[in-house]
Write an enzyme that holds these catalytic residues in place. Structure first.
Site, PDB file in Angstrom:
ATOM      1  N   ILE A  17      46.414  64.647  -2.672  1.00 55.94           N
ATOM      2  CA  ILE A  17      46.714  63.530  -3.567  1.00 55.94           C
ATOM      3  C   ILE A  17      46.401  64.917  -4.440  1.00 55.94           C
ATOM      4  CG2 ILE A  17      47.259  61.632  -5.003  1.00 55.94           C
ATOM      5  CD1 ILE A  17      45.846  59.878  -2.550  1.00 55.94           C
ATOM      6  N   THR A 139      40.803  53.171  -4.939  1.00 53.68           N
ATOM      7  CA  THR A 139      42.133  52.733  -3.309  1.00 53.68           C
ATOM      8  C   THR A 139      41.839  51.131  -4.165  1.00 53.68           C
ATOM      9  OG1 THR A 139      41.749  51.949  -1.487  1.00 53.68           O
ATOM     10  CG2 THR A 139      39.627  53.061  -2.966  1.00 53.68           C
ATOM     11  N   ASP A 140      43.054  50.530  -3.671  1.00 54.87           N
ATOM     12  CA  ASP A 140      43.170  48.826  -3.363  1.00 54.87           C
ATOM     13  C   ASP A 140      42.166  48.643  -2.480  1.00 54.87           C
ATOM     14  OD1 ASP A 140      44.361  49.793  -1.259  1.00 54.87           O
ATOM     15  OD2 ASP A 140      46.142  48.949  -1.633  1.00 54.87           O
ATOM     16  N   GLU A 141      41.023  49.338  -1.511  1.00 52.33           N
ATOM     17  CA  GLU A 141      40.559  49.104  -0.279  1.00 52.33           C
ATOM     18  C   GLU A 141      39.244  48.872  -0.870  1.00 52.33           C
ATOM     19  OE1 GLU A 141      40.370  51.923   3.306  1.00 52.33           O
ATOM     20  OE2 GLU A 141      42.412  52.266   2.624  1.00 52.33           O
ATOM     21  N   TYR A 167      33.594  52.721   3.239  1.00 50.11           N
ATOM     22  CA  TYR A 167      34.344  53.994   2.777  1.00 50.11           C
ATOM     23  C   TYR A 167      34.749  53.217   0.917  1.00 50.11           C
ATOM     24  CZ  TYR A 167      39.119  55.543   0.877  1.00 50.11           C
ATOM     25  OH  TYR A 167      39.652  56.115  -0.334  1.00 50.11           O
ATOM     26  N   SER A 170      31.623  52.582  -1.212  1.00 50.38           N
ATOM     27  CA  SER A 170      31.517  53.863  -1.645  1.00 50.38           C
ATOM     28  C   SER A 170      32.527  53.851  -2.611  1.00 50.38           C
ATOM     29  CB  SER A 170      31.567  54.938  -0.921  1.00 50.38           C
ATOM     30  OG  SER A 170      32.746  55.452  -0.270  1.00 50.38           O
ATOM     31  N   LYS A 171      33.698  53.834  -2.633  1.00 51.20           N
ATOM     32  CA  LYS A 171      34.339  53.231  -3.256  1.00 51.20           C
ATOM     33  C   LYS A 171      34.541  52.587  -4.671  1.00 51.20           C
ATOM     34  CE  LYS A 171      37.387  56.036  -4.185  1.00 51.20           C
ATOM     35  NZ  LYS A 171      37.309  57.638  -4.942  1.00 51.20           N
ATOM     36  N   ASP A 289      40.682  48.948  19.139  1.00 53.59           N
ATOM     37  CA  ASP A 289      40.586  48.485  17.468  1.00 53.59           C
ATOM     38  C   ASP A 289      39.705  49.145  16.221  1.00 53.59           C
ATOM     39  OD1 ASP A 289      42.599  47.672  14.826  1.00 53.59           O
ATOM     40  OD2 ASP A 289      41.781  45.132  15.364  1.00 53.59           O
TER      41      ASP A 289
HETATM   42  P1  NAD Z   1      41.514  64.204   0.878  1.00 53.62           P
HETATM   43  O1  NAD Z   1      40.465  63.984   1.478  1.00 53.62           O
HETATM   44  O2  NAD Z   1      42.730  64.906   1.078  1.00 53.62           O
HETATM   45  O3  NAD Z   1      41.191  65.008  -0.373  1.00 53.62           O
HETATM   46  C1  NAD Z   1      39.748  65.451  -1.083  1.00 53.62           C
HETATM   47  C2  NAD Z   1      39.254  66.324  -1.213  1.00 53.62           C
HETATM   48  O4  NAD Z   1      38.140  66.497  -2.317  1.00 53.62           O
HETATM   49  C3  NAD Z   1      39.704  67.745  -0.589  1.00 53.62           C
HETATM   50  O5  NAD Z   1      40.112  68.666  -0.893  1.00 53.62           O
HETATM   51  C4  NAD Z   1      37.920  68.175  -0.618  1.00 53.62           C
HETATM   52  O6  NAD Z   1      37.765  69.428  -0.370  1.00 53.62           O
HETATM   53  C5  NAD Z   1      37.839  68.005  -1.972  1.00 53.62           C
HETATM   54  N1  NAD Z   1      35.906  67.202  -1.275  1.00 53.62           N
HETATM   55  C6  NAD Z   1      35.668  66.169  -1.236  1.00 53.62           C
HETATM   56  N2  NAD Z   1      34.351  66.344  -1.483  1.00 53.62           N
HETATM   57  C7  NAD Z   1      34.084  67.019  -2.451  1.00 53.62           C
HETATM   58  C8  NAD Z   1      32.947  67.671  -3.442  1.00 53.62           C
HETATM   59  N3  NAD Z   1      31.504  66.645  -2.754  1.00 53.62           N
HETATM   60  N4  NAD Z   1      33.323  68.232  -4.086  1.00 53.62           N
HETATM   61  C9  NAD Z   1      34.526  69.011  -4.700  1.00 53.62           C
HETATM   62  N5  NAD Z   1      35.050  68.593  -4.147  1.00 53.62           N
HETATM   63  C10 NAD Z   1      35.452  67.801  -2.848  1.00 53.62           C
HETATM   64  O7  NAD Z   1      42.074  63.027  -0.405  1.00 53.62           O
HETATM   65  P2  NAD Z   1      43.247  62.185  -0.702  1.00 53.62           P
HETATM   66  O8  NAD Z   1      43.834  61.783   0.259  1.00 53.62           O
HETATM   67  O9  NAD Z   1      43.629  63.264  -1.386  1.00 53.62           O
HETATM   68  O10 NAD Z   1      42.274  61.200  -1.570  1.00 53.62           O
HETATM   69  C11 NAD Z   1      42.211  61.661  -3.325  1.00 53.62           C
HETATM   70  C12 NAD Z   1      41.886  60.144  -3.739  1.00 53.62           C
HETATM   71  O11 NAD Z   1      42.452  59.699  -3.884  1.00 53.62           O
HETATM   72  C13 NAD Z   1      40.399  59.612  -3.429  1.00 53.62           C
HETATM   73  O12 NAD Z   1      39.761  59.762  -4.259  1.00 53.62           O
HETATM   74  C14 NAD Z   1      41.138  58.763  -2.726  1.00 53.62           C
HETATM   75  O13 NAD Z   1      40.039  57.890  -2.707  1.00 53.62           O
HETATM   76  C15 NAD Z   1      41.916  57.281  -3.444  1.00 53.62           C
HETATM   77  N6  NAD Z   1      43.087  57.222  -3.027  1.00 53.62           N
HETATM   78  C16 NAD Z   1      43.562  57.631  -1.944  1.00 53.62           C
HETATM   79  C17 NAD Z   1      44.675  56.766  -1.271  1.00 53.62           C
HETATM   80  C18 NAD Z   1      45.434  57.737   0.004  1.00 53.62           C
HETATM   81  O14 NAD Z   1      46.478  56.975   1.042  1.00 53.62           O
HETATM   82  N7  NAD Z   1      44.912  58.845   0.539  1.00 53.62           N
HETATM   83  C19 NAD Z   1      45.245  55.800  -0.788  1.00 53.62           C
HETATM   84  C20 NAD Z   1      43.934  55.476  -2.463  1.00 53.62           C
HETATM   85  C21 NAD Z   1      43.403  56.184  -2.776  1.00 53.62           C
HETATM   86  P1  TYD Z   2      44.769  55.419   7.572  1.00 52.70           P
HETATM   87  O1  TYD Z   2      45.792  56.417   7.151  1.00 52.70           O
HETATM   88  O2  TYD Z   2      44.051  55.905   7.886  1.00 52.70           O
HETATM   89  O3  TYD Z   2      44.673  54.975   5.914  1.00 52.70           O
HETATM   90  P2  TYD Z   2      44.088  53.425   6.117  1.00 52.70           P
HETATM   91  O4  TYD Z   2      42.665  53.232   6.678  1.00 52.70           O
HETATM   92  O5  TYD Z   2      43.250  54.005   3.891  1.00 52.70           O
HETATM   93  O6  TYD Z   2      44.247  51.778   5.753  1.00 52.70           O
HETATM   94  O7  TYD Z   2      45.518  54.039   8.214  1.00 52.70           O
HETATM   95  C1  TYD Z   2      46.570  53.107   7.561  1.00 52.70           C
HETATM   96  C2  TYD Z   2      46.831  52.377   8.648  1.00 52.70           C
HETATM   97  O8  TYD Z   2      46.799  53.162  10.415  1.00 52.70           O
HETATM   98  C3  TYD Z   2      45.197  51.416   9.324  1.00 52.70           C
HETATM   99  O9  TYD Z   2      45.526  50.258   9.156  1.00 52.70           O
HETATM  100  C4  TYD Z   2      44.874  51.519  10.969  1.00 52.70           C
HETATM  101  C5  TYD Z   2      45.915  52.219  12.013  1.00 52.70           C
HETATM  102  N1  TYD Z   2      45.686  53.356  11.943  1.00 52.70           N
HETATM  103  C6  TYD Z   2      46.107  53.707  13.725  1.00 52.70           C
HETATM  104  O10 TYD Z   2      47.030  52.162  13.887  1.00 52.70           O
HETATM  105  N2  TYD Z   2      45.903  54.001  14.165  1.00 52.70           N
HETATM  106  C7  TYD Z   2      45.415  55.579  13.935  1.00 52.70           C
HETATM  107  O11 TYD Z   2      45.470  56.460  15.059  1.00 52.70           O
HETATM  108  C8  TYD Z   2      45.179  55.971  12.793  1.00 52.70           C
HETATM  109  C9  TYD Z   2      44.658  56.771  12.263  1.00 52.70           C
HETATM  110  C10 TYD Z   2      45.444  54.758  11.587  1.00 52.70           C
END
Ligand code: NAD
Ligand code: TYD
Length: 354
Positions: A17, A139-141, A167, A170-171, A289
């Protein structure tokens, strides 16, 4: 009130992101400079930003958000922090939660403390946090899990926190810290809590890029449990736009929920991917699961829409999903490199049961 920022510090900008946000912000704001602080963990990939590396408004700093000295130096030169850096994968937090506490909680504390001290010491007689902002991406989680049989119930900003994975816990802790710094020290903070993102540069341990790339490699897709868990899918650039909107227009101390209004069960999602890619259900491998698997997430994004005029414009399916699948088809080199090496070991461990 709309603010402008001349120089922002983005943390975690080499991840999924963060990299999409940096690209979007530089495109939208010609006067904005961005410094990206990223530790380049397994999820961080400088290639995600190779197209903007030579932009003189962009600087990359390889480092950890828990490095107090470094972080203080960096926040001294910016007027806002946009904090994405995190350990982000639920399954990894089930295998080992320690890095999640270290980065998501203690790393956030380190950043907040640096802003608190440096921004008040360097305020030149003005109010300590004038024209400075800390935006926290969450996150919404943190809100827990919704029932499948009450589709009208969604997460609002008033939904009580009920995190259920390491996770999410921690968020939730990091969100609470941000609120506490706002309340106790008068820092100008905003928070966004958003639903599941999809789009380019998504690390292929998350369900959409994992399934698409598995199919491209001739493998099956591991669907957890009965496949009926529901997620609300948001295009990552819609999310980037929401973060920029809140950074510039959000009210101090406020939380905004961000969602795509795009709920799908994992089975529906899987069938859509299979159909786009020309495969049938024989490619599904039902696996054990996830422990504590949250049943449903759904965001009510009324507040950000009503107060700030944001709308998701890129998240509608099937077009947005088809474009995303095409991106992985067009970027095989990128995900093949990402999916090699240490990631293979994790994948083998995670799916050994199947
Ligand atoms: P990601 O895992 O793709 O990227 C995380 C980035 O943070 C990486 O570039 C990593 O190198 C860096 N990082 C990790 N630990 C670090 C540290 N100690 N110091 C400096 N850099 C560090 O994650 P993402 O999916 O891009 O998520 C970004 C943010 O959005 C997170 O805070 C996550 O909780 C939040 N978020 C993600 C989603 C989603 O669907 N991916 C949804 C809601 C919220
Ligand atoms: P994920 O992409 O890990 O995001 P989050 O757990 O943060 O929602 O998973 C999205 C949904 O997909 C979740 O309900 C778990 C499911 N899932 C699978 O069924 N198989 C997989 O291999 C993974 C990684 C996730």
């Amino acid at each position: 009130m709309s603010r402008t920022y001349s120089h922002i510090l983005v943390t975690g900008g080499s991840g999924f992101i963060g990299s999409n946000f940096i690209r979007f912000a530089l495109e939208q704001r010609s006067d904005m400079r961005i410094t990206n602080l990223d530790a380049l963990t397994y999820a961080g990939n400088p290639e995600n930003l190779s197209d903007i590396e030579s932009d003189e408004r962009y600087t990359f700093v390889h480092g950890n958000i828990g490095d107090d000295k470094l972080v203080r130096e960096l926040v001294a030169n910016v007027d806002a922090v946009v904090h994405f850096a995190a350990e982000s994968h639920v399954d990894r937090s089930i295998l080992d939660s320690k890095p999640f506490l270290e980065t998501n909680v203690m790393g956030t504390q380190c950043l907040l403390d640096a802003c608190r001290h440096v921004w008040s010491e360097n305020s030149d007689g003005k109010a300590p946090f004038a024209a400075k902002r800390f935006h926290h991406v969450s996150t919404d989680e943190v809100y827990g899990s919704l029932p499948l049989d009450q589709p009208e119930v969604m997460f609002t900003e008033d939904t009580p926190y009920d995190p259920r994975s390491p996770y999410a816990a921690s968020k939730a802790a990091s969100d609470m810290l941000v609120r506490a710094y706002e309340h106790t020290f008068g820092m100008d903070c905003t928070i966004t809590n958003c639903s599941n993102n999809f789009g380019p540069y998504h690390f292929p341990e998350k369900v959409i890029p994992l399934f698409v790339t598995n199919l491209m490699e001739g493998e099956k897709v591991p669907l957890y449990g009965d496949g009926l868990n529901v997620r609300d899918w948001l295009h990552v650039v819609d999310h980037a736009e929401a973060v920029l909107t809140v950074l510039e227009n959000g009210k101090t101390g406020e939380t905004y929920n961000v969602g795509g209004n795009n709920e799908r069960s994992n089975l529906e999602l899987t069938n859509s991917i299979l159909s786009i890619m020309g495969f049938g259900e024989e490619k599904i491998r039902y696996v054990e699961d996830r422990a504590g698997h949250d049943r449903r997430y759904a965001i009510d994004a009324t507040k950000i829409k009503r107060e700030l005029g944001w709308q998701p414009t890129r998240s509608a399916w099937p077009a947005a999903l088809e474009e995303t699948v095409q991106w992985y088809r067009d970027h095989e080199d990128w995900w093949k490199r990402v999916k090699s090496g240490a990631y293979r070991e994790y994948y083998a461990k995670q799916y050994k049961a199947g």
